[in-house]
Motif scaffolding. Structure first.
Motif, PDB file in Angstrom:
ATOM      1  N   GLY A  74      -1.926  -7.187  -7.350  1.00  0.00           N
ATOM      2  CA  GLY A  74      -2.570  -7.245  -8.662  1.00  0.00           C
ATOM      3  C   GLY A  74      -3.978  -6.684  -8.592  1.00  0.00           C
ATOM      4  N   ALA A  75      -4.093  -5.474  -8.036  1.00  0.00           N
ATOM      5  CA  ALA A  75      -5.411  -4.872  -7.802  1.00  0.00           C
ATOM      6  C   ALA A  75      -6.096  -4.425  -9.085  1.00  0.00           C
ATOM      7  N   TYR A  76      -5.360  -4.279 -10.143  1.00  0.00           N
ATOM      8  CA  TYR A  76      -5.838  -3.851 -11.451  1.00  0.00           C
ATOM      9  C   TYR A  76      -6.675  -2.573 -11.327  1.00  0.00           C
ATOM     10  N   CYS A  77      -7.904  -2.562 -11.806  1.00  0.00           N
ATOM     11  CA  CYS A  77      -8.693  -1.320 -11.812  1.00  0.00           C
ATOM     12  C   CYS A  77      -9.491  -1.112 -10.535  1.00  0.00           C
ATOM     13  N   GLY A  78      -9.256  -1.956  -9.536  1.00  0.00           N
ATOM     14  CA  GLY A  78      -9.873  -1.737  -8.224  1.00  0.00           C
ATOM     15  C   GLY A  78     -11.263  -2.314  -8.053  1.00  0.00           C
ATOM     16  N   LEU A  79     -11.674  -3.251  -8.888  1.00  0.00           N
ATOM     17  CA  LEU A  79     -13.036  -3.774  -8.773  1.00  0.00           C
ATOM     18  C   LEU A  79     -13.231  -4.618  -7.521  1.00  0.00           C
ATOM     19  N   PHE A  80     -12.256  -5.464  -7.194  1.00  0.00           N
ATOM     20  CA  PHE A  80     -12.377  -6.207  -5.937  1.00  0.00           C
ATOM     21  C   PHE A  80     -12.299  -5.249  -4.755  1.00  0.00           C
ATOM     22  N   MET A  81     -11.478  -4.215  -4.868  1.00  0.00           N
ATOM     23  CA  MET A  81     -11.368  -3.236  -3.790  1.00  0.00           C
ATOM     24  C   MET A  81     -12.709  -2.548  -3.558  1.00  0.00           C
ATOM     25  N   ILE A 112      -8.712  -2.010   2.823  1.00  0.00           N
ATOM     26  CA  ILE A 112      -7.899  -2.641   1.797  1.00  0.00           C
ATOM     27  C   ILE A 112      -7.004  -1.644   1.073  1.00  0.00           C
ATOM     28  N   VAL A 113      -5.757  -2.062   0.811  1.00  0.00           N
ATOM     29  CA  VAL A 113      -4.825  -1.312  -0.025  1.00  0.00           C
ATOM     30  C   VAL A 113      -4.356  -2.262  -1.128  1.00  0.00           C
ATOM     31  N   GLY A 114      -3.769  -1.704  -2.196  1.00  0.00           N
ATOM     32  CA  GLY A 114      -3.407  -2.553  -3.319  1.00  0.00           C
ATOM     33  C   GLY A 114      -2.056  -2.237  -3.935  1.00  0.00           C
ATOM     34  N   ILE A 115      -1.553  -3.216  -4.695  1.00  0.00           N
ATOM     35  CA  ILE A 115      -0.365  -3.074  -5.525  1.00  0.00           C
ATOM     36  C   ILE A 115      -0.760  -3.442  -6.947  1.00  0.00           C
ATOM     37  N   GLU A 116      -0.312  -2.653  -7.930  1.00  0.00           N
ATOM     38  CA  GLU A 116      -0.673  -2.934  -9.327  1.00  0.00           C
ATOM     39  C   GLU A 116       0.443  -2.464 -10.258  1.00  0.00           C
ATOM     40  N   PRO A 117       1.006  -3.366 -11.078  1.00  0.00           N
ATOM     41  CA  PRO A 117       2.090  -2.966 -11.975  1.00  0.00           C
ATOM     42  C   PRO A 117       1.653  -2.074 -13.139  1.00  0.00           C
ATOM     43  N   SER A 118       0.401  -2.206 -13.586  1.00  0.00           N
ATOM     44  CA  SER A 118      -0.069  -1.407 -14.717  1.00  0.00           C
ATOM     45  C   SER A 118      -0.357   0.027 -14.272  1.00  0.00           C
ATOM     46  N   ARG A 119       0.353   0.985 -14.854  1.00  0.00           N
ATOM     47  CA  ARG A 119       0.131   2.394 -14.505  1.00  0.00           C
ATOM     48  C   ARG A 119      -1.295   2.819 -14.857  1.00  0.00           C
ATOM     49  N   TRP A 120      -1.784   2.349 -16.017  1.00  0.00           N
ATOM     50  CA  TRP A 120      -3.144   2.674 -16.460  1.00  0.00           C
ATOM     51  C   TRP A 120      -4.174   2.193 -15.440  1.00  0.00           C
ATOM     52  N   ALA A 121      -4.056   0.937 -15.024  1.00  0.00           N
ATOM     53  CA  ALA A 121      -5.023   0.366 -14.090  1.00  0.00           C
ATOM     54  C   ALA A 121      -4.913   1.004 -12.710  1.00  0.00           C
ATOM     55  N   ASP A 177      -9.289  -1.585 -22.347  1.00  0.00           N
ATOM     56  CA  ASP A 177     -10.583  -0.896 -22.265  1.00  0.00           C
ATOM     57  C   ASP A 177     -11.742  -1.886 -22.259  1.00  0.00           C
ATOM     58  N   GLU A 178     -11.549  -3.058 -22.875  1.00  0.00           N
ATOM     59  CA  GLU A 178     -12.611  -4.060 -22.909  1.00  0.00           C
ATOM     60  C   GLU A 178     -12.955  -4.539 -21.502  1.00  0.00           C
ATOM     61  N   TYR A 179     -11.948  -4.567 -20.633  1.00  0.00           N
ATOM     62  CA  TYR A 179     -12.160  -4.964 -19.235  1.00  0.00           C
ATOM     63  C   TYR A 179     -13.188  -4.045 -18.572  1.00  0.00           C
ATOM     64  N   LEU A 180     -13.063  -2.742 -18.830  1.00  0.00           N
ATOM     65  CA  LEU A 180     -13.970  -1.781 -18.213  1.00  0.00           C
ATOM     66  C   LEU A 180     -15.384  -1.891 -18.775  1.00  0.00           C
TER      67      LEU A 180
END
Length: 242
Positions: A38-45, A55-64, A4-7
């Motif tokens: 490693g798209a994470y929460c989509g900020l670069f996207m 752009i499309v992404g892959i992210e291992p974290s279900r939350w992100a 959550d700190e990331y957000l």
């Protein structure tokens, strides 16, 4: 992974990615189909789409991945090896931001990306550089030494890894992170001896949160690479692990 700190610091990180899009513009065509690993929460996207990139992404974290998907981004949840067979290929550009050092087998994952990239495509990534002056100055106190980092690179060793995966390194450039001055001062304070550390930490609390600066300490770099056609032609369909 949930962070959550990331957000809470999203507004600062967005400045990093907005600048990164500007830096990548000479290497990425306007109609490029881009894959972020490693798209994470989509900020670069967010920044890439604002620039008109597909752009499309892959992210291992279900939350992100759920957060990125909630913004309307196309993000597949899972690791690269899990979802590679489901990726539409070829793509024109692949990007990985602070990802390579986390991978269990960087060469194999880069070979997968090589197989998904157009012959004239571009690989763009950032990763830590152990040859930087800041890492040498701090030694064992270098903050990037952490359990989640499985590999540490120099430009030379990264060049070797890329070649083994079928890529030719074409650019090694500074990579700037934007950070709030308060946050950066707090991090520096933690590296100081106890007396100075307490003073610096107290001073950090007096700095307004919204003051941000680009930071480059020589220990993170932006790399641009291209597929080597001769290696592509001779590479097995399922390359062995490095």
């Amino acid at each position: 992974m949930v962070d959550d700190e990331y957000l809470k610091n999203e507004w600062v990180k967005r400045k990093t990615f907005d600048r990164l899009v500007e830096r990548l513009s000479p290497f990425v065509s306007g109609q490029s189909r881009m894959l972020e690993v490693g798209a994470y929460c989509g900020l670069f996207m967010d920044s890439a789409k604002a620039a008109g990139w597909n752009i499309v992404g892959i992210e291992p974290s279900r939350w992100a991945a759920q957060i990125a998907g909630g913004k309307g981004h196309e993000v597949t949840q899972g690791t690269l090896s899990d979802v590679a067979s489901r990726l539409a290929d070829p793509v024109d550009t692949v990007v990985l931001w602070d990802v390579l050092e986390h991978l269990e087998d960087p060469v194999t994952d880069l070979r997968i990306l090589h197989s998904k990239l157009a012959a004239d495509g571009t690989l763009c990534l950032s990763t830590i550089d152990m040859d930087g002056w800041f890492s040498k100055l701090l030694g064992k106190r270098w903050p990037w030494i952490m359990h989640m980092h499985l590999y540490y690179f120099t430009t030379n060793t990264l060049d070797d890894v890329l070649r083994r995966a079928g890529f030719s390194l074409t650019e090694a450039l500074p990579y700037h992170h934007y950070a709030s001055v308060r946050y950066a001062t707090t991090k520096v304070a933690a590296l100081l001896p106890p007396g100075l550390s307490n003073i610096a930490a107290a001073a950090a609390k007096l700095i307004p949160k919204r003051i941000v600066l680009p930071i480059y300490l020589g220990d993170v770099k932006l790399y641009i690479a291209k597929p080597m056609d001769k290696m592509r032609a001779g590479m097995p369909e399922h390359p062995p692990s490095a």
